[in-house]
Design a protein around this motif. Structure first.
Motif, PDB file in Angstrom:
ATOM      1  N   PRO A   1       0.795  -1.241   0.000  1.00 26.80           N
ATOM      2  CA  PRO A   1       0.000   0.000   0.000  1.00 26.80           C
ATOM      3  C   PRO A   1       0.818   1.277   0.000  1.00 26.80           C
ATOM      4  N   THR A   2       2.065   1.248   0.471  1.00 23.10           N
ATOM      5  CA  THR A   2       2.858   2.470   0.510  1.00 23.10           C
ATOM      6  C   THR A   2       3.645   2.709  -0.776  1.00 23.10           C
ATOM      7  N   THR A   3       3.633   1.729  -1.690  1.00 25.24           N
ATOM      8  CA  THR A   3       4.364   1.907  -2.944  1.00 25.24           C
ATOM      9  C   THR A   3       3.451   1.934  -4.155  1.00 25.24           C
ATOM     10  N   LEU A   4       2.146   1.766  -3.945  1.00 26.55           N
ATOM     11  CA  LEU A   4       1.199   1.755  -5.056  1.00 26.55           C
ATOM     12  C   LEU A   4       0.558   3.127  -5.233  1.00 26.55           C
ATOM     13  N   PRO A   5       0.088   3.453  -6.453  1.00 30.18           N
ATOM     14  CA  PRO A   5      -0.586   4.737  -6.684  1.00 30.18           C
ATOM     15  C   PRO A   5      -1.963   4.740  -6.040  1.00 30.18           C
ATOM     16  N   PRO A   6      -2.568   5.918  -5.887  1.00 33.67           N
ATOM     17  CA  PRO A   6      -3.908   5.989  -5.295  1.00 33.67           C
ATOM     18  C   PRO A   6      -4.945   5.365  -6.213  1.00 33.67           C
ATOM     19  N   ASN A   7      -6.043   4.914  -5.614  1.00 32.65           N
ATOM     20  CA  ASN A   7      -7.141   4.385  -6.420  1.00 32.65           C
ATOM     21  C   ASN A   7      -8.178   5.466  -6.653  1.00 32.65           C
TER      22      ASN A   7
ATOM     23  N   LEU B   1      -4.041  -4.699 -12.394  1.00 35.99           N
ATOM     24  CA  LEU B   1      -3.883  -5.987 -13.068  1.00 35.99           C
ATOM     25  C   LEU B   1      -3.068  -6.959 -12.223  1.00 35.99           C
ATOM     26  N   GLY B   2      -2.769  -6.569 -10.993  1.00 36.64           N
ATOM     27  CA  GLY B   2      -1.970  -7.401 -10.105  1.00 36.64           C
ATOM     28  C   GLY B   2      -0.588  -6.823  -9.900  1.00 36.64           C
ATOM     29  N   GLY B   3      -0.103  -6.832  -8.652  1.00 30.94           N
ATOM     30  CA  GLY B   3       1.207  -6.274  -8.350  1.00 30.94           C
ATOM     31  C   GLY B   3       1.250  -4.792  -8.652  1.00 30.94           C
ATOM     32  N   ASP B   4       2.290  -4.371  -9.386  1.00 29.67           N
ATOM     33  CA  ASP B   4       2.417  -2.954  -9.729  1.00 29.67           C
ATOM     34  C   ASP B   4       1.930  -2.679 -11.150  1.00 29.67           C
ATOM     35  N   SER B   5       1.173  -3.613 -11.733  1.00 26.31           N
ATOM     36  CA  SER B   5       0.718  -3.473 -13.122  1.00 26.31           C
ATOM     37  C   SER B   5      -0.695  -2.888 -13.170  1.00 26.31           C
ATOM     38  N   PHE B   6      -0.888  -1.947 -14.102  1.00 22.74           N
ATOM     39  CA  PHE B   6      -2.174  -1.278 -14.249  1.00 22.74           C
ATOM     40  C   PHE B   6      -2.443  -1.000 -15.725  1.00 22.74           C
ATOM     41  N   ARG B   7      -3.710  -0.858 -16.060  1.00 24.23           N
ATOM     42  CA  ARG B   7      -4.095  -0.224 -17.308  1.00 24.23           C
ATOM     43  C   ARG B   7      -4.438   1.224 -16.997  1.00 24.23           C
ATOM     44  N   ILE B   8      -4.091   2.110 -17.902  1.00 17.97           N
ATOM     45  CA  ILE B   8      -4.471   3.515 -17.758  1.00 17.97           C
ATOM     46  C   ILE B   8      -5.758   3.710 -18.548  1.00 17.97           C
ATOM     47  N   VAL B   9      -6.808   4.086 -17.843  1.00 18.63           N
ATOM     48  CA  VAL B   9      -8.146   4.124 -18.435  1.00 18.63           C
ATOM     49  C   VAL B   9      -8.665   5.552 -18.441  1.00 18.63           C
TER      50      VAL B   9
END
Length: 341
Positions: free
Chosen positions: A190-196, A244-252
């Motif tokens: 939680p301290t290394t991920l971007p905000p939701n 998408l899991g871990g530090d992976s995301f789609r930019i929407v």
């Protein structure tokens, strides 16, 4: 009512009244945001859908070239000078010339990001037959791109507070193209991920600008791509990060008129290195969103496996400068503030 709808722009006394007249002009045209953008493009004008809110919301005066493009797209080209005179009067200065914006001067190569002899420069799209605009019939959509960087843990107690941020090479060729600092990937938490939720992305090199969609000023690639523009001009578009899991995301990107679109980092064709929103999110890129500072911070880099990191071309701070994929260098134009809104 008819007389009110056909009031001259010369009658506008302030920004709010000018915006109301522009909204009426759009209503009379019967065109959607997308249709206005396409009509402007056919005339050689640049009128990104995401900036139309600037024209219509009345919170500020639109730039002269944007106002002129909007008026022409609405079919009132014969009165462009009248609209510009009204804007100039409200702004308290003489009308500004409205020509198509010149192509930006190509910046000199960055000394800290050399390109190997066998590796194409990601800032210079390769001219090939066709383009990477996506499968036939696919319509570009709005969305966001991300640049990723690896955060390096504190080396020792004596070096507490120093963070070595180095981005790994984006391609196999990068392994043979210069010195690279070894880095360790922090485990996502939680301290290394971007905000939701809804967020906006601001390049550290131009903190008052946000990523949105627009067209290239030089016209070398015509579909919508990711560019930087005033944060006030992004609405009504909004941005989320789809995990998408871990530090992976789609930019929407989300838009009331155009729906949902996911950012795609183009790897070939005339659009090589650019970031284009696609309707089919399954074809969108997987972005690693990696913290670029101490845990709990809000600065990140956006990396795509095999393609490198997202950055603003040449480190430009100009409105409309495009986002491009390139060798990860940890420069400010490859670091983004991601903040919840």
């Amino acid at each position: 009512m008819a007389n009110q709808r056909e009031r001259s722009p010369r009658e506008a006394r302030d920004t709010a009244e000018l915006a109301a007249l522009l909204r009426n002009l759009k209503d009379r045209s019967g065109l959607t945001y997308r249709a206005l953008e396409e009509t402007a493009a056919r005339r050689g004008d640049v009128l990104p859908r995401s900036t139309l809110a600037t024209v219509l919301n009345g919170r500020g005066l639109p730039r002269p070239e944007l106002l002129a493009a909007f008026v022409r797209a609405c079919g009132d080209g014969a009165r462009v000078d009248e609209w510009l005179d009204a804007r100039a009067r409200i702004a308290g200065r003489t009308p500004e010339p409205v020509d198509r914006p010149p192509a930006p001067v190509r910046p000199a190569p960055e000394p800290d990001a050399p390109t190997g002899p066998d590796e194409p420069d990601p800032d210079v799209p390769v001219a090939t037959a066709g383009s990477a605009a996506g499968p036939p019939g696919q319509r570009p959509r709005r969305s966001w791109r991300r640049t990723v960087m690896f955060a390096v843990p504190v080396l020792a107690a004596a070096l507490i507070g120093l963070w070595l941020v180095a981005a790994p090479g984006g391609t196999e060729e990068d392994r043979d193209t210069g010195d690279r600092t070894a880095t360790a990937t922090a485990q996502p938490n939680p301290t290394t991920l971007p905000p939701n939720g809804y967020v906006r992305l601001r390049p550290v090199s131009a903190p008052r600008l946000c990523l949105t969609d627009g067209r290239l000023i030089d016209g070398r690639y015509t579909p919508l791509v990711a560019v930087q523009d005033s944060c006030d001009s992004v609405a009504p578009q909004s941005t989320t990060l789809e995990p998408l899991g871990g530090d992976s995301f789609r930019i929407v990107w989300h838009h009331p008129d155009y729906g949902k679109g996911c950012l795609k980092a183009l790897a070939e064709g005339t659009g090589r290195g650019l970031l284009e929103p696609w309707d089919e999110c399954a074809l969108g890129s997987r972005f690693h969103v990696e913290l670029s500072g101490p845990p709990g911070g809000n600065t990140f880099v956006l990396r795509v496996d095999g393609q490198g990191c997202v950055g603003i071309k040449g480190g430009s701070t100009a409105l409309g400068a495009e986002a491009v994929m390139g060798r990860c260098t940890a420069a400010d134009h490859q670091i983004f503030v991601i903040e919840r809104i």
